[in-house]
Design a protein around this motif. Structure first.
Motif, PDB file in Angstrom:
ATOM      1  N   THR A 105      -5.143   0.891 -10.740  1.00  0.00           N
ATOM      2  CA  THR A 105      -3.960   1.402 -10.045  1.00  0.00           C
ATOM      3  C   THR A 105      -3.187   0.289  -9.350  1.00  0.00           C
ATOM      4  O   THR A 105      -1.968   0.369  -9.206  1.00  0.00           O
ATOM      5  N   LEU A 106      -3.898  -0.729  -8.905  1.00  0.00           N
ATOM      6  CA  LEU A 106      -3.245  -1.874  -8.262  1.00  0.00           C
ATOM      7  C   LEU A 106      -4.011  -3.140  -8.598  1.00  0.00           C
ATOM      8  O   LEU A 106      -5.133  -3.093  -9.127  1.00  0.00           O
ATOM      9  N   SER A 107      -3.410  -4.265  -8.282  1.00  0.00           N
ATOM     10  CA  SER A 107      -4.036  -5.571  -8.472  1.00  0.00           C
ATOM     11  C   SER A 107      -4.106  -6.277  -7.126  1.00  0.00           C
ATOM     12  O   SER A 107      -3.182  -6.173  -6.307  1.00  0.00           O
ATOM     13  N   LEU A 108      -5.185  -6.998  -6.892  1.00  0.00           N
ATOM     14  CA  LEU A 108      -5.345  -7.696  -5.618  1.00  0.00           C
ATOM     15  C   LEU A 108      -4.297  -8.770  -5.409  1.00  0.00           C
ATOM     16  O   LEU A 108      -4.004  -9.146  -4.272  1.00  0.00           O
ATOM     17  N   ASP A 109      -3.710  -9.276  -6.480  1.00  0.00           N
ATOM     18  CA  ASP A 109      -2.727 -10.345  -6.350  1.00  0.00           C
ATOM     19  C   ASP A 109      -1.292  -9.840  -6.419  1.00  0.00           C
ATOM     20  O   ASP A 109      -0.346 -10.636  -6.491  1.00  0.00           O
ATOM     21  N   GLU A 110      -1.117  -8.531  -6.344  1.00  0.00           N
ATOM     22  CA  GLU A 110       0.229  -7.971  -6.208  1.00  0.00           C
ATOM     23  C   GLU A 110       0.767  -8.234  -4.812  1.00  0.00           C
ATOM     24  O   GLU A 110       0.010  -8.316  -3.838  1.00  0.00           O
ATOM     25  N   ARG A 111       2.080  -8.352  -4.698  1.00  0.00           N
ATOM     26  CA  ARG A 111       2.716  -8.487  -3.392  1.00  0.00           C
ATOM     27  C   ARG A 111       2.642  -7.154  -2.656  1.00  0.00           C
ATOM     28  O   ARG A 111       2.853  -6.089  -3.243  1.00  0.00           O
ATOM     29  N   MET A 112       2.391  -7.208  -1.366  1.00  0.00           N
ATOM     30  CA  MET A 112       2.289  -5.947  -0.619  1.00  0.00           C
ATOM     31  C   MET A 112       3.626  -5.208  -0.572  1.00  0.00           C
ATOM     32  O   MET A 112       3.666  -3.986  -0.467  1.00  0.00           O
ATOM     33  N   ARG A 113       4.722  -5.955  -0.666  1.00  0.00           N
ATOM     34  CA  ARG A 113       6.043  -5.293  -0.630  1.00  0.00           C
ATOM     35  C   ARG A 113       6.299  -4.443  -1.873  1.00  0.00           C
ATOM     36  O   ARG A 113       7.208  -3.607  -1.871  1.00  0.00           O
ATOM     37  N   GLN A 114       5.494  -4.653  -2.920  1.00  0.00           N
ATOM     38  CA  GLN A 114       5.613  -3.773  -4.081  1.00  0.00           C
ATOM     39  C   GLN A 114       5.295  -2.339  -3.679  1.00  0.00           C
ATOM     40  O   GLN A 114       5.868  -1.388  -4.224  1.00  0.00           O
ATOM     41  N   TRP A 115       4.385  -2.193  -2.730  1.00  0.00           N
ATOM     42  CA  TRP A 115       3.979  -0.867  -2.261  1.00  0.00           C
ATOM     43  C   TRP A 115       4.688  -0.470  -0.970  1.00  0.00           C
ATOM     44  O   TRP A 115       4.815   0.724  -0.686  1.00  0.00           O
ATOM     45  N   LEU A 116       5.095  -1.471  -0.195  1.00  0.00           N
ATOM     46  CA  LEU A 116       5.727  -1.208   1.104  1.00  0.00           C
ATOM     47  C   LEU A 116       7.066  -1.956   1.154  1.00  0.00           C
ATOM     48  O   LEU A 116       7.225  -2.936   1.889  1.00  0.00           O
ATOM     49  N   PRO A 117       8.047  -1.527   0.370  1.00  0.00           N
ATOM     50  CA  PRO A 117       9.295  -2.279   0.232  1.00  0.00           C
ATOM     51  C   PRO A 117      10.143  -2.340   1.489  1.00  0.00           C
ATOM     52  O   PRO A 117      11.062  -3.168   1.566  1.00  0.00           O
ATOM     53  N   ALA A 118       9.848  -1.506   2.501  1.00  0.00           N
ATOM     54  CA  ALA A 118      10.627  -1.537   3.736  1.00  0.00           C
ATOM     55  C   ALA A 118      10.342  -2.780   4.572  1.00  0.00           C
ATOM     56  O   ALA A 118      11.129  -3.122   5.464  1.00  0.00           O
TER      57      ALA A 118
END
Length: 357
Positions: A105-118
């Motif tokens: 569902t997610l990757s550890l190296d994804e940017r957190m703003r991908q999930w929390l764009p605010a």
């Protein structure tokens, strides 16, 4: 299927003594706990108490409560008493992220703003992995709370505070700085990625599969905490109930309640693939970064010192510690409902009695 096979009943799994508050040897007989009682002397009597568990080779050799869980009603602390774990919660938040990574569902190296764009542009480079290891550089939300804050903050409120902070302490990945806000953001990422409230995700994916029936992320107005310990602080006039603060309702960094009996189930699961895969457990226990103490490294929700994995938890009225020696198959857990002392050194003193065997 997300749910793994449940663990065996705790009494069978750990060979616990029949009497609550007793101590059991590997043969199930009551053993002498004089040395442990001496270490825990300050917690005995009509004072805020503690629950202590020592597990060796999968069996509870010490399982005991001291003092009171509720001073006003004179309720004894027992192995079933539930304490606010404070930052011991972080290992469960990390496990929730690892479960979602296992799901794809997610990757550890994804940017957190991908999930929390605010979140502001300054946070753009921060990854989920850096939140897990306290290397994201986020501003401490406790330091930017309004001076007139009257209501308890929730994780969504922490996000709102951080949205207004278009700055970081340092470039992501370049330094370590312990971040409660980072783990609050991880809880929100769990919600966005799973479609479940954080407390419900923990219940469905961790607590229920492991038989941790009395553990929960506590939400005011939600399910009550059974066998609840209330927190206290000592002042000149004695002990005063100080159970909740303005940050006590933030779940991702410290909002779980649990007991030593339920944490025994969690400890057992960390030796096998019952919940987390071997790869996920290796990620959680890897010494990714040096902390403020040169002798201590940080994994995902775990501190690493030598051969030990541990984490403490401190919040208003509660002081806890969970120390594991996986190579020795030894764990020591102390949960307490008072503001002092910090029990890490007590746990090490208890562990020494078994490490020398």
């Amino acid at each position: 299927m997300h749910q793994r096979t449940s663990l065996a009943p705790l009494a069978l799994l750990l060979g616990l003594a029949a009497a609550v508050g007793g101590c059991a040897s590997s043969a199930g007989t009551v053993t002498d706990t004089t040395a442990i009682d001496t270490i825990m002397q300050a917690y005995q009597g009509e004072v805020p108490g503690a629950s202590v568990l020592v597990i060796r080779d999968g069996k509870a050799i010490v399982r005991k409560g001291y003092g009171l869980a509720n001073l006003e009603d004179h309720e004894l602390a027992t192995p079933a008493t539930n304490y606010r774990l404070a930052s011991v919660t972080k290992q469960f938040t990390a496990a929730a992220i690892l479960l979602l990574a296992e799901d794809g569902t997610l990757s550890l190296d994804e940017r957190m703003r991908q999930w929390l764009p605010a979140l502001p542009a300054a946070t753009d480079a921060i990854t989920i992995r850096e939140l897990l290891t306290h290397t994201g550089g986020l501003v401490d939300y406790e330091d930017v709370m309004p001076a007139n804050q009257a209501n308890q903050l929730r994780d969504a409120d922490v996000l709102h505070l951080l949205v207004a902070q278009d700055r970081l302490y340092f470039a992501p990945g370049s330094h370590y700085r312990y971040s409660n806000g980072g783990y609050s953001m991880l809880a929100l990422i769990v919600e966005r990625a799973s479609g479940l409230r954080f407390e419900e995700f923990l219940k469905q994916r961790i607590f229920e599969p492991l038989g941790m029936r009395d553990s929960l992320a506590y939400v005011n107005g939600g399910a009550p905490v059974r066998h609840r310990a209330y927190g206290y602080s000592e002042g000149a006039s004695g002990w005063t109930r100080t159970d909740q603060s303005l940050t006590s309702a933030v779940l991702g960094d410290g909002g779980i309640y649990s007991s030593i009996d339920d944490l025994a189930r969690w400890d057992a699961a960390l030796y096998s693939d019952r919940l987390l895969s071997k790869q996920s457990r290796e990620l959680a226990f890897h010494p990714w970064t040096v902390t403020d103490d040169a002798d201590v490294r940080y994994g995902f929700g775990w501190r690493i010192t030598g051969e030990s994995l541990w984490h403490s938890g401190e919040s208003i009225g509660f002081r806890n510690v969970f120390v594991r020696y996986p190579q020795r198959r030894l764990s020591v857990i102390i949960l307490s409902n008072r503001n002092d002392p910090e029990p890490y050194r007590l746990a090490l003193a208890i562990a020494r009695h078994y490490l020398i065997d």
